[in-house]
Design a protein around this motif. Sequence first.
Motif, PDB file in Angstrom:
ATOM      1  N   ALA A  10      78.972 -17.067  17.084  1.00 55.10           N
ATOM      2  CA  ALA A  10      80.486 -16.753  16.896  1.00 55.10           C
ATOM      3  C   ALA A  10      80.804 -15.772  16.209  1.00 55.10           C
ATOM      4  CB  ALA A  10      81.160 -17.983  16.971  1.00 55.10           C
ATOM      5  N   ALA A  11      80.076 -16.077  14.721  1.00 57.35           N
ATOM      6  CA  ALA A  11      80.549 -14.888  13.916  1.00 57.35           C
ATOM      7  C   ALA A  11      80.189 -13.593  14.054  1.00 57.35           C
ATOM      8  CB  ALA A  11      79.932 -15.290  12.473  1.00 57.35           C
ATOM      9  N   SER A  12      78.863 -13.440  14.467  1.00 53.63           N
ATOM     10  CA  SER A  12      78.489 -12.099  15.055  1.00 53.63           C
ATOM     11  C   SER A  12      79.058 -11.547  16.109  1.00 53.63           C
ATOM     12  CB  SER A  12      76.861 -12.417  15.245  1.00 53.63           C
ATOM     13  OG  SER A  12      76.523 -12.824  16.460  1.00 53.63           O
ATOM     14  N   GLY A  13      79.385 -12.403  17.151  1.00 53.15           N
ATOM     15  CA  GLY A  13      80.426 -11.793  18.249  1.00 53.15           C
ATOM     16  C   GLY A  13      81.645 -11.466  17.380  1.00 53.15           C
ATOM     17  N   ALA A  14      82.319 -11.900  16.695  1.00 50.54           N
ATOM     18  CA  ALA A  14      83.431 -11.401  15.877  1.00 50.54           C
ATOM     19  C   ALA A  14      83.250 -10.124  15.411  1.00 50.54           C
ATOM     20  CB  ALA A  14      84.196 -12.242  15.293  1.00 50.54           C
ATOM     21  N   LEU A  49      72.944 -15.928  27.100  1.00 52.56           N
ATOM     22  CA  LEU A  49      71.872 -14.928  27.211  1.00 52.56           C
ATOM     23  C   LEU A  49      70.578 -15.421  26.318  1.00 52.56           C
ATOM     24  CD1 LEU A  49      71.884 -12.164  27.854  1.00 52.56           C
ATOM     25  CD2 LEU A  49      72.706 -11.378  25.476  1.00 52.56           C
ATOM     26  N   GLY A  50      70.721 -16.186  25.382  1.00 49.11           N
ATOM     27  CA  GLY A  50      69.197 -16.451  24.798  1.00 49.11           C
ATOM     28  C   GLY A  50      68.273 -17.103  25.830  1.00 49.11           C
ATOM     29  N   GLY A  54      64.517 -15.736  27.462  1.00 54.04           N
ATOM     30  CA  GLY A  54      63.565 -16.737  26.851  1.00 54.04           C
ATOM     31  C   GLY A  54      63.693 -16.637  25.545  1.00 54.04           C
ATOM     32  N   LEU A  55      64.804 -16.415  24.805  1.00 54.63           N
ATOM     33  CA  LEU A  55      64.945 -16.585  23.455  1.00 54.63           C
ATOM     34  C   LEU A  55      65.369 -17.986  22.633  1.00 54.63           C
ATOM     35  CD1 LEU A  55      66.756 -13.105  22.758  1.00 54.63           C
ATOM     36  CD2 LEU A  55      64.078 -13.427  22.448  1.00 54.63           C
ATOM     37  N   THR A  75      72.184 -11.788  19.938  1.00 52.46           N
ATOM     38  CA  THR A  75      72.895 -12.418  21.202  1.00 52.46           C
ATOM     39  C   THR A  75      74.427 -12.312  21.155  1.00 52.46           C
ATOM     40  OG1 THR A  75      72.315 -14.481  20.749  1.00 52.46           O
ATOM     41  CG2 THR A  75      70.511 -13.390  22.331  1.00 52.46           C
ATOM     42  N   GLY A  76      74.676 -12.909  20.177  1.00 51.83           N
ATOM     43  CA  GLY A  76      76.003 -13.236  19.808  1.00 51.83           C
ATOM     44  C   GLY A  76      77.011 -11.681  19.546  1.00 51.83           C
ATOM     45  N   GLY A  77      76.178 -10.826  18.916  1.00 57.71           N
ATOM     46  CA  GLY A  77      76.940  -9.487  18.733  1.00 57.71           C
ATOM     47  C   GLY A  77      77.170  -8.709  19.848  1.00 57.71           C
ATOM     48  N   VAL A  78      75.937  -8.765  20.776  1.00 56.12           N
ATOM     49  CA  VAL A  78      76.072  -7.936  21.895  1.00 56.12           C
ATOM     50  C   VAL A  78      77.028  -8.575  23.070  1.00 56.12           C
ATOM     51  CG1 VAL A  78      74.657  -7.276  24.116  1.00 56.12           C
ATOM     52  CG2 VAL A  78      73.566  -6.897  21.841  1.00 56.12           C
ATOM     53  N   SER A  79      76.877  -9.792  23.270  1.00 60.33           N
ATOM     54  CA  SER A  79      77.897 -10.439  23.955  1.00 60.33           C
ATOM     55  C   SER A  79      79.429 -10.491  23.510  1.00 60.33           C
ATOM     56  CB  SER A  79      77.512 -11.878  24.400  1.00 60.33           C
ATOM     57  OG  SER A  79      77.331 -12.749  23.344  1.00 60.33           O
TER      58      SER A  79
END
Length: 96
Positions: A10-14, A49-50, A54-55, A75-79
């Motif tokens: 969530a933090a990397s998504g923000a 996504l993870g 397969g992550l 995965t969080g940053g990209v999505s």
Amino acid sequence: MDLTSLLIQAASGAIGGNAAAAATKNDALGTLGNTIAGALGGGIGGQLLGPLLGLGGAAAASGLDINAIVTGFATGGVSGALTALVLGFLKAKFAT
């Protein structure tokens, strides 16, 4: 689903949502909107996504290590960035 990895995503998504909006100034939702859209997209999208890539299995089995943290940020940053971009694009198209 691990709470720590969800918070990392969530933090990397923000962060990803705000970075993507900074790259496309015309389709931005505002700072708060980009942060919320990115955090929701990063948290939800990162959880989906993870495992699809397969992550998720290795990170869940090994606990919180550097691989799990990097995977969560990726995965969080990209999505989160994609969610903020799509919502900003839709806002711009339907506002006119």
